[in-house]
Design a protein around this motif. Sequence first.
Motif, PDB file in Angstrom:
ATOM      1  N   THR A  72     -32.904 -22.376  56.205  1.00  0.00           N
ATOM      2  CA  THR A  72     -33.633 -22.653  57.443  1.00  0.00           C
ATOM      3  C   THR A  72     -33.304 -24.038  57.975  1.00  0.00           C
ATOM      4  N   TRP A 126     -44.486 -25.627  64.435  1.00  0.00           N
ATOM      5  CA  TRP A 126     -44.805 -24.300  63.901  1.00  0.00           C
ATOM      6  C   TRP A 126     -46.212 -24.264  63.330  1.00  0.00           C
ATOM      7  N   LEU A 140     -45.339 -11.641  61.761  1.00  0.00           N
ATOM      8  CA  LEU A 140     -44.160 -11.642  62.622  1.00  0.00           C
ATOM      9  C   LEU A 140     -43.236 -10.470  62.314  1.00  0.00           C
ATOM     10  N   ARG A 152     -45.174 -12.586  67.952  1.00  0.00           N
ATOM     11  CA  ARG A 152     -44.000 -13.447  67.820  1.00  0.00           C
ATOM     12  C   ARG A 152     -43.790 -14.274  69.083  1.00  0.00           C
ATOM     13  N   THR A 207     -36.633 -21.644  67.287  1.00  0.00           N
ATOM     14  CA  THR A 207     -37.753 -21.056  66.554  1.00  0.00           C
ATOM     15  C   THR A 207     -37.540 -19.568  66.349  1.00  0.00           C
ATOM     16  N   SER A 211     -37.232 -17.759  62.744  1.00  0.00           N
ATOM     17  CA  SER A 211     -38.186 -16.712  62.368  1.00  0.00           C
ATOM     18  C   SER A 211     -37.501 -15.464  61.834  1.00  0.00           C
ATOM     19  N   ILE A 216     -41.903 -18.377  59.125  1.00  0.00           N
ATOM     20  CA  ILE A 216     -42.281 -19.727  59.541  1.00  0.00           C
ATOM     21  C   ILE A 216     -43.759 -19.857  59.862  1.00  0.00           C
ATOM     22  N   HIS A 217     -44.455 -18.731  60.072  1.00  0.00           N
ATOM     23  CA  HIS A 217     -45.884 -18.775  60.353  1.00  0.00           C
ATOM     24  C   HIS A 217     -46.712 -18.973  59.090  1.00  0.00           C
TER      25      HIS A 217
END
Length: 270
Positions: A72, A126, A140, A152, A207, A211, A216-217
């Motif tokens: 990432t 984020w 997501l 999303r 982003t 994702s 990432i959430h």
Amino acid sequence: MIRTLPRLSSQERLVYGMVVVWILTMISVPIVRWTLGDAALPTAVSLGVLMQVIAVCVVLISAWGVRRALTTIGVIVALAWLTEFIGHTTGFPFGSYDYTPRLQPQVGGVPLLIPLAWLMMLPPAWAMASVINLTPQPPLRGERGRQTWGVRLRFIVVTALAFTAWDLFLDPQMVAWDLWRWEVPGAYFGIPLVNFAGWLLASALITFAASRIAPIHTLPTRPLVIIYIITWLLETGGLALFWGLPGPALVGFVAMGGMLLWAWRRSRGR
């Protein structure tokens, strides 16, 4: 009865330790300028960015493990560099600008510190989006396509707003320090308004790409929101008290503060 404080994990201690070092580094920037002159500013700023990057990377690694976190990180840095390379060579999507030689080293005319600056603030954005989002821990990747894409998209939009709010501080400051220059000064304290549309677009696309390879959430929000808050306070105080930029200090204070107020109200409403 006295409630005992929860013990911090080794990762949390490292993160908060790096946050303290980062704060001290940023507080020292005006002192470095007073004692060593403007020539020392790029080095002092670079050290501050690196300290914040390390703190953010520790959060990513503790949440996802080394392999996914490094993947990432690589995606963010590569796409941020590509965005900045396209931006300063074509004028899209930020407008026409160029980096001065003050920040070194550079690759393709882009200082390597710039993609790291994207890395240090995207994960806090984020985290802000996770707190603000209508559903806690939004799925997501889920079975219901329409709902998943709606969640999303909302997450990406809020991330872009939280990230771009920071640039209301950053761009006037960096121009004042002669780290980059606009071909045609714009309406926002010398910054073209199209620049902020470019930030919204670029942060949304990066982003989205991130994702696809990491959840990432699901990042721990507390340390990253703390980093967002400290950035807000440092930028406000620095621009208003030390760098002679009260206008951007006020606008940035309202913009990032508005994102924090939104997050606070969401968290209180759950």
